[in-house]
Design an enzyme around this catalytic site. Structure first.
Site, PDB file in Angstrom:
ATOM      1  N   ALA A 152       3.178   6.019  -2.686  1.00 15.86           N
ATOM      2  CA  ALA A 152       4.364   6.803  -3.043  1.00 15.86           C
ATOM      3  C   ALA A 152       4.515   6.910  -4.552  1.00 15.86           C
ATOM      4  CB  ALA A 152       5.616   6.177  -2.429  1.00 15.86           C
ATOM      5  N   GLY A 185       0.813  -1.216   0.000  1.00 17.96           N
ATOM      6  CA  GLY A 185       0.000   0.000   0.000  1.00 17.96           C
ATOM      7  C   GLY A 185       0.846   1.264   0.000  1.00 17.96           C
ATOM      8  N   CYS A 186       1.914   1.251   0.768  1.00 21.88           N
ATOM      9  CA  CYS A 186       2.783   2.436   0.860  1.00 21.88           C
ATOM     10  C   CYS A 186       3.547   2.662  -0.443  1.00 21.88           C
ATOM     11  CB  CYS A 186       3.753   2.285   2.026  1.00 21.88           C
ATOM     12  SG  CYS A 186       2.891   2.215   3.623  1.00 21.88           S
ATOM     13  N   THR A 187       3.942   1.587  -1.089  1.00 20.41           N
ATOM     14  CA  THR A 187       4.613   1.713  -2.376  1.00 20.41           C
ATOM     15  C   THR A 187       3.648   2.254  -3.423  1.00 20.41           C
ATOM     16  OG1 THR A 187       6.147  -0.067  -1.831  1.00 20.41           O
ATOM     17  CG2 THR A 187       5.856   0.450  -4.179  1.00 20.41           C
TER      18      THR A 187
END
Length: 152
Positions: A49, A44-46
């Protein structure tokens, strides 16, 4: 948690390049999209970003700088930033001091650091807050709409 209309708390943290990022200094130049995320290199964070990366030029055109913050180390941020060619700074909030300052809640039964995005105008006033762990892409699209309203 902080509210729209509140003054954004000032802070100083190190960037992936070892430079010092001070919010009040950056706000002299442009609005800030400050997004807190749980952890480098997670799915999710990738996705979040990379979505900010892919639309970074739009944010620049709207007079805003994107800034990511997590509790990961500067070294972790450097690897994450290089791997995904992120054009914006990531800040290492290792002790979660800034996360607490912004009252970012924990997610998933209090296990993970939360995912919250703030839009802060050049006067240091919070114009928008989006808190959603699962809608990572919405952090980007919603934020652009808010910035368009500030510019327009």
């Amino acid at each position: 948690m902080l509210q729209v209309g509140d003054q954004a708390p000032d802070f100083t943290l190190k960037t992936t390049t070892g430079d010092t990022f001070r919010l009040s200094e950056q706000l002299r130049q442009r609005s800030i999209v400050l997004y807190f995320y749980p952890k480098d290199d997670t799915p999710g964070c990738t996705a979040q970003a990379c979505s900010f990366r892919d639309q970074y030029e739009d944010f620049q055109d709207l007079g805003a700088e994107v800034v990511g913050i997590s509790s990961d180390t500067e070294t972790s941020h450097q690897k994450f930033s290089q791997k995904h060619r992120l054009p914006f700074p990531l800040l290492a909030d290792v002790g979660a001091r800034v996360r607490r300052l912004y009252e970012v809640p924990r997610a998933l039964l209090g296990i993970l650091p939360g995912r919250v995005t703030f839009v802060i105008d050049k006067n240091g006033v919070i114009q928008y807050i989006f808190n959603s762990m699962n809608a990572a892409a919405d952090h980007v699209s919603n934020t652009k709409e808010v910035l368009q309203g500030l510019v327009g």
